[in-house]
Design a protein around this motif. Structure first.
Motif, PDB file in Angstrom:
ATOM      1  N   CYS A  98      20.811 -35.781  10.462  1.00 39.59           N
ATOM      2  CA  CYS A  98      21.629 -35.061  11.427  1.00 39.59           C
ATOM      3  C   CYS A  98      23.096 -35.248  11.031  1.00 39.59           C
ATOM      4  O   CYS A  98      23.798 -34.283  10.799  1.00 39.59           O
ATOM      5  CB  CYS A  98      21.360 -35.594  12.836  1.00 39.59           C
ATOM      6  SG  CYS A  98      22.306 -34.737  14.107  1.00 39.59           S
ATOM      7  N   SER A  99      23.523 -36.509  10.907  1.00 41.19           N
ATOM      8  CA  SER A  99      24.908 -36.815  10.535  1.00 41.19           C
ATOM      9  C   SER A  99      24.941 -37.636   9.260  1.00 41.19           C
ATOM     10  O   SER A  99      24.070 -38.485   9.035  1.00 41.19           O
ATOM     11  CB  SER A  99      25.583 -37.676  11.612  1.00 41.19           C
ATOM     12  OG  SER A  99      25.542 -37.050  12.857  1.00 41.19           O
ATOM     13  N   GLU A 101      26.187 -40.723   7.671  1.00 47.48           N
ATOM     14  CA  GLU A 101      26.590 -41.961   8.340  1.00 47.48           C
ATOM     15  C   GLU A 101      27.229 -42.966   7.373  1.00 47.48           C
ATOM     16  O   GLU A 101      28.039 -43.789   7.772  1.00 47.48           O
ATOM     17  CB  GLU A 101      25.380 -42.595   9.033  1.00 47.48           C
ATOM     18  CG  GLU A 101      24.850 -41.718  10.169  1.00 47.48           C
ATOM     19  CD  GLU A 101      23.538 -42.233  10.748  1.00 47.48           C
ATOM     20  OE1 GLU A 101      23.111 -43.342  10.380  1.00 47.48           O
ATOM     21  OE2 GLU A 101      22.949 -41.508  11.573  1.00 47.48           O
ATOM     22  N   GLY A 124      25.528 -33.527   8.717  1.00 45.67           N
ATOM     23  CA  GLY A 124      26.699 -33.153   9.504  1.00 45.67           C
ATOM     24  C   GLY A 124      27.879 -34.049   9.197  1.00 45.67           C
ATOM     25  O   GLY A 124      27.745 -35.279   9.208  1.00 45.67           O
ATOM     26  N   LYS A 127      30.729 -32.916  13.707  1.00 48.32           N
ATOM     27  CA  LYS A 127      29.622 -32.789  14.652  1.00 48.32           C
ATOM     28  C   LYS A 127      30.100 -32.245  15.990  1.00 48.32           C
ATOM     29  O   LYS A 127      30.915 -32.894  16.656  1.00 48.32           O
ATOM     30  CB  LYS A 127      28.996 -34.175  14.933  1.00 48.32           C
ATOM     31  CG  LYS A 127      28.439 -34.885  13.732  1.00 48.32           C
ATOM     32  CD  LYS A 127      27.257 -34.173  13.125  1.00 48.32           C
ATOM     33  CE  LYS A 127      26.129 -33.962  14.108  1.00 48.32           C
ATOM     34  NZ  LYS A 127      25.069 -33.081  13.505  1.00 48.32           N
ATOM     35  N   ARG A 129      29.654 -32.172  19.675  1.00 43.59           N
ATOM     36  CA  ARG A 129      28.856 -33.034  20.541  1.00 43.59           C
ATOM     37  C   ARG A 129      29.065 -32.664  22.004  1.00 43.59           C
ATOM     38  O   ARG A 129      30.199 -32.508  22.458  1.00 43.59           O
ATOM     39  CB  ARG A 129      29.215 -34.506  20.316  1.00 43.59           C
ATOM     40  CG  ARG A 129      28.993 -34.980  18.875  1.00 43.59           C
ATOM     41  CD  ARG A 129      27.576 -34.671  18.365  1.00 43.59           C
ATOM     42  NE  ARG A 129      26.563 -35.300  19.143  1.00 43.59           N
ATOM     43  CZ  ARG A 129      26.139 -36.545  18.953  1.00 43.59           C
ATOM     44  NH1 ARG A 129      26.630 -37.257  17.954  1.00 43.59           N
ATOM     45  NH2 ARG A 129      25.223 -37.063  19.719  1.00 43.59           N
ATOM     46  N   GLY A 137      31.245 -37.511  13.988  1.00 47.60           N
ATOM     47  CA  GLY A 137      31.050 -37.274  12.553  1.00 47.60           C
ATOM     48  C   GLY A 137      32.107 -37.962  11.702  1.00 47.60           C
ATOM     49  O   GLY A 137      33.153 -38.372  12.199  1.00 47.60           O
ATOM     50  N   THR A 159      26.247 -27.668   5.307  1.00 45.00           N
ATOM     51  CA  THR A 159      26.866 -28.474   6.358  1.00 45.00           C
ATOM     52  C   THR A 159      27.617 -27.586   7.326  1.00 45.00           C
ATOM     53  O   THR A 159      28.060 -26.489   6.989  1.00 45.00           O
ATOM     54  CB  THR A 159      27.770 -29.580   5.761  1.00 45.00           C
ATOM     55  OG1 THR A 159      28.049 -30.553   6.776  1.00 45.00           O
ATOM     56  CG2 THR A 159      29.087 -29.018   5.247  1.00 45.00           C
ATOM     57  N   SER A 304      22.771 -40.171  15.712  1.00 41.70           N
ATOM     58  CA  SER A 304      22.591 -38.970  16.532  1.00 41.70           C
ATOM     59  C   SER A 304      21.203 -38.418  16.305  1.00 41.70           C
ATOM     60  O   SER A 304      20.698 -38.435  15.188  1.00 41.70           O
ATOM     61  CB  SER A 304      23.644 -37.900  16.182  1.00 41.70           C
ATOM     62  OG  SER A 304      23.634 -37.603  14.811  1.00 41.70           O
TER      63      SER A 304
END
Lengths: 333, 333, 333, 333
Positions: A98-99, A101, A124, A127, A129, A137, A159, A304
C-alpha cells in the motif's frame, strides 16, 4: 409529452428544440406523443426541455463519451511500459505494498513481485488519507526508493499522484501515474496527468456510474494521451462484510463500450486478504486485462491497509492460480 | 477472538497490542474471549490486529475526528459573514444560479435573492463538469460579476473552488469558499481553503459516510480555520426517481456529533424543481442551519442544471413556506 | 437503433414490432435512427425488442401502474377508519409498541396514544423476525388485547399480517392490515389483504423503486379495495449511522404520481429514538399524510426494537412539535 | 460507555446486564470505559442496553446464525438429487427458461440442457411478477410439463414456489424447491419448504446482508432439512448499466462462514445476455458450487425476461468455457 398534452404545449416544445438548432420530429402514439430532437448534442438541452410544460421526460440516445468509445476505435488498446503489457489479450500484473515504508521493505517486495512473474510494482509515496492523523506517505523519498526498486528489478513503477502540483515530480520517477478513486472527478488533476504523457491508471470512484467513469477517462484522452487504463476497485453499497462491493460485470461491460483496458483491484475491492485470491481468479476469468494487488512482507505490521495485503507466499499462490485461469480463458499472462 | 481460539493465539494478540504501546485487557466469555486494547489511537492498529490468527474482529470505540466533535466543543458554532448567519439557532439561506452566465443574469437573480429575504448568493464561476464537453464556467469574469452583485445587494458570495491553485484567486472575490462533493476528499484543496481563512462550505461526497465527512472537515479545522459549514446534498443509492437520495437524518445526527452547522441543498439532493420546496421545508423542520438553493430567471434556458432550478416566483413561495416552518420549530430566519 | 445499423436490421425490428400488434414509426436522426412502437403495452415487448440485432436500447414511455396513478384519479384519496383520517389534507397519527407484550403494556400505551391526540394504535401480534431465535409475537392473544385497547380508547387498530393464511384471523380484530416491508412483493398476501376489504398500510421494501412500490399497491387495488396507504420506512444504502436511510422526497414525489396517501415511519426509518422527532417533523413539513411511530413505556425493556421507541414523554413532545409544523404547512392534525 | 459517563450510569448499565441474566465485566480505558456482557444471546438485549443513558454503543460479538455456521459443521455440505451435485468440490449446473411456456419449448430446452452436460432444469411455473398485468406462469400445467421433461432427460427439476399454500403441489413435481429473492424473508414459506423435506435453493434478497441471508437459511435448517443451497443473484445498488450488481465476493465469504453450498445466478445478476458467460466463468473461478442460468430457444420471443436468456448455442459455448475454468481451479463439473 405527457398523455393529453395540448397542441399548444407541443408547439412550444418544437419551437424550443428549433431554438437549440436541432431538428424536431413528431410521432403521435395511441396514448401519448413523442417528439424527437435530432442533431449534435447540445449542452443543457435535456434539462431545458425537461422543464417545459407538458413534457413527461427526455431520453438521450447517444453515449456522452466519444474518444473512449468503441464507436470511435474498435480495436482494444494495449498499454505497454517496460515489461508491463495491459490489454488486447495481455494480462498485466501489478503488485506491491500500500505504502512505501522503507528501503528494505520496497526492495524485498520488488523482488517478490518480480520472482512471482509480475511486471508492475505498486507503492504509495503520496497517500491520500481519510483522517488527517494518519500516515501521509514518504513523499519524494518514497519515489526515490521506487525508482531504485525499478533499477534492481526492471519492474514498471505505478504510483499515485494526488495533486496537480505533484504531477511533475511524480512523473520524474514513475512509469505509470495512478489517479485514486477519491480523485476520479478532480478535473485539473486529470488534465495534468494527461499532459504528462505517461500512461495513467484511473481508478473508479466508489459511487461513479460507467458513464461518469468513461467521461473521467475522456478528460485525460482529450489531452492527446491515449494510454489510459481503467481500474475497477469496488463500489459503495449496503454490504458490510466486505470493505467495498467488487462488481466484476464492469469488465465485460467496459469491453463492449470502450477500447481501453480494464484492471481489477481485488485488494481494495474486498478489503480482506482471504478474499483477494478468489476475486483475482474471478477477475481473470471475466476477462480482466490486469490486476493490481497489495502485498506486504508482514501485513500485520503495515503502516496502512495491512489487513488486505497478501503475504509473499499467498501472492505466489495467487499468481499460480491466476496463471491457470488465464490459460483457461486464453489470456497471455 | 474466534470461538475456540487457543491460548497461544491469545498470547500473540496480547503481545502485539503491547508492541503498539497499548495496554491489553482480557475478558473471558461463555463462548468467546474479548481482548480490549487501551490507549491513544494507533494508526493501522485495527488492521494489524485484524490479520492476526485467531482474531474474529476488531471494533474501534472512539470517534476518529477530534476538533469537529461535540466531545471537544459543546456549543454549536455559528458561521457569520456579512448578513449571513448559519448555526446556533440562526437559519441562513443561500440562493442563486448554478452558473454565473452574464452580468444581467446574476444581478437580476441577486436582487430576487435579496428581496426574498435570503443573505447569501451562490453562483458557479469555476464549474467541475462530468463531461469535458460541457460548459466550464465564466471563471475570473464570473467572480467579478459575483463581487459586483455583492456590492449591489450586500449578499455574501458563496462560490466553488475546484483546485488548490485557484484558491487565492477565488478568495479575492468570495465570502465563502465552497468545496464540491467531487472534491470532499481532495486533501490538498481542503488544506488550501482552510489556510485561506475564509468560511468554507464543505459538501458531502455522494458516497461518504458521516465519519468520512467529519474527517474531511477535520482536514480544514486542523489548519486553524474553524468556520466550516457541512452541507448535505444527497447520496448515491439505487433510487432513480430523484437525482440523488437526500437523507435528512443527517441533520439531527450531525447535531449530536459535531458543533459545526449543517446546511441542506434540496436542489442537487432531488434534482427536480418540483421537489425542492417540500424538501426545503422538511430540512428546516429537521433543524437545518441553512439552505442552499438553485434559482434561475429562466430555468429552461440555463446553461447547466436548469431542471432543478426554481423560478423567482417559486423561490419566493418557498421562502414564505420555510419562514412559517422555521417559526414553528423555533429557528430564526 | 445502434449508430450505423443497416436497413435490413431496421426492417427486422419493424417486422417484429408489427408481429406484436404494435404500430411502428421511424425517425431518422443525424447519428442514429429511432423506431417508435405505438399501442397498448405488450408483456415482454421491451425485452424481446432489446435482443434484436442492431437495437441500441428500448425506452418505455408510460407508467406501468394504472389504478394507483393520478392519470386515472386526480383527487387525493383519504383513508378513514374510526377516528383515523389519512390523506387529502388530513394528517393521521398511528403510534404504539413494536410488539404487544402484555395487557398492561398495550392498555397503558393506548391511553398515552389517545391522550396525546393520535387516532391509530399500532402493535405487532404476528412478528416477522430476521432470526428464528427471536420473539415471534403473542399471536391471537395479542390481537385480542389490541381489540380490548380499541374498546377502551376508540383508537383504530393497525397490525401486521405476515401470511395469507392469517388474513381472516387478523381481519377479525384489526381495523387496518399492515403489510410489512419484507412482504411488499408477497403477491398472494397482497391479494388476500385486498380481498379482506379492510384498509391496508403497505410498507415500502428496503430496495423497492417507486414503480415497484406502486405496482405492489396495484396488486391490492386490482381486487377492488381502494383503501391503500403507502408507507415510506427507509431504504438500504451504504449509510451505517442510521438503521435505514429515510428518503423524504418520496412524499412529494408520490403525491405527483398517485392519489394514494403517504405515511412515514420515522422509527424504522432511522432506528434511533433520538432521530425520530426531527424526522417526524420533517415528514410533516414535506407533506406526509400520516406518521407511524413506535413508543414504549420502558424502551429499554422492550422485547423488540426498543432502541428506536419513544418514551411517552418524548412522544407527547413530538406530537406538540408536529402539530405546530402541520399548522405551518396547512395540514389538519 | 460514553467518554466521561459517570459511575452512577455505569452502575445502571451493570444492573441492567445482570437483570438480563448476563454477567458483566468492566474494563477502564484511557478515554472511555467498556462493559462486557457475557452469556447466551438475549433477544433485545443489544437494543435495551443501547437506550440506557451514558451508553455510546453496543457491539455484538457472535454470529447470530448457528446451524448454518462452520462453527457447528466444518465439512462443506453437498446437496445431491438425481444427477445434480452441488457443493464440496462438485459444480452443479442448472439451466432452463425463465418460464415454462409450452410442451415443445420445455422439452426442446431440456434436451439442450442435458446435451450440454448440465444436470438441473430450471423453469418457472408459478411466477411472482412485479406488475399484476404480467404473465403469471402456467401453474400446475407447467409443473406437469417439467416432470415430463425430467422423465425424458433425467434432469433434476428446480422450480420456484411462491406461497406456502402451493408447497405441497409444487413438491409433488419438483426435485428442488426454489425460494425467490422477493420471498427470502417470507418466514411461513421458509418453514413450509423446510418441512417438505426437499432440497431448497434459497435466493438472496436484493438488499439482504450476509447475516440476514444466513438467518433466512437458518429458518429452513431449523425444520430439520439440511439440504439448503444459497444462491447469489445480485443486489440493488446505484449501478444502472446492469439489472443488479453481482457481488462474487459472496462466494468465498460464505465458504468461510457456512458449510452450505453457494450457487450463482449470472442471468438475473446482470440482466444482459452478453454479460452472462463472462460472469459464469468468474463465478466458477471464485469457487462457486453451482450456476443457475436462463436459456431460451428464441430469447426475443420469450414471455418473460428474454433479454437475459442465452441461446442454446451461447449456452453450449458458456459450458465449454466454464469447464475449462473449473478444471483450472480444481472443481469437478
Amino acid at each position: 409529452m405527457k398523455p393529453g398534452a395540448k397542441q399548444a404545449l407541443l408547439d412550444q416544445v418544437i419551437e424550443h428544440i428549433e431554438q437549440l438548432d436541432l431538428r424536431s420530429h413528431v410521432i403521435v402514439g395511441t396514448e401519448c406523443t413523442v417528439v424527437a430532437a435530432l442533431g449534435e448534442k447540445r449542452d443543457g438541452a435535456k434539462q431545458a426541455l425537461e422543464t417545459l410544460e407538458g413534457v413527461e421526460k427526455v431520453v438521450p440516445i447517444l453515449a456522452p463519451y466519444k474518444m473512449a468509445s468503441t464507436e470511435v476505435k474498435k480495436e482494444p488498446t494495449c498499454v505497454t511500459v517496460l515489461g508491463l503489457s495491459v490489454g488486447a489479450g495481455r494480462l498485466g500484473i501489478i503488485a506491491g505494498p500500500c505504502s512505501v515504508e522503507s528501503r528494505d521493505q520496497i526492495l524485498e517486495i520488488a523482488h517478490v513481485v518480480k520472482d512471482a512473474g509480475a511486471a508492475g510494482l505498486r507503492g504509495g509515496a503520496f497517500k491520500p488519507r481519510t483522517s488527517p492523523y494518519s500516515f501521509q506517505g514518504m513523499k519524494e523519498k518514497g519515489l526515490e526508493l521506487l525508482a531504485e526498486a525499478r533499477k534492481a528489478t526492471g519492474l514498471a513503477v505505478v504510483t499515485e499522484v494526488m495533486a496537480k502540483e505533484h504531477v511533475e515530480l511524480v512523473a520524474a520517477y514513475a512509469d505509470v501515474l495512478q489517479v485514486g478513486a477519491r480523485n476520479m472527478q478532480n478535473y485539473p488533476l486529470l488534465e495534468a496527468v494527461g499532459e504528462s504523457g505517461l500512461p495513467v491508471l484511473l481508478k473508479r470512484g466508489p459511487s461513479a456510474t460507467m458513464d461518469e467513469f468513461l467521461l473521467a477517462a475522456e478528460h485525460i484522452l482529450k489531452t492527446g494521451n491515449s494510454n489510459v487504463m481503467l481500474c475497477e476497485r469496488g463500489i459503495r453499497t449496503f454490504e458490510d462484510h466486505t470493505r467495498f462491493t467488487l462488481p466484476l460485470a464492469t469488465v465485460p461491460y467496459l469491453h463492449q463500450k470502450t477500447h481501453l483496458p480494464v484492471v481489477v483491484d481485488p485488494s481494495h475491492g474486498t478489503g480482506k486478504a482471504s478474499l483477494v485470491a478468489p476475486m483475482a481468479r474471478a477477475a481473470v476469468a471475466a476477462g480482466a486485462d490486469g490486476l493490481i494487488v497489495e502485498i506486504h512482507p508482514n501485513p500485520d505490521k503495515a503502516l496502512s491497509d495491512g489487513y488486505q495485503a497478501l503475504t509473499p507466499a499467498a501472492f505466489r499462490q495467487m499468481m499460480a492460480e491466476c496463471r491457470k485461469v488465464a490459460a483457461a480463458v486464453g489470456l497471455e499472462m
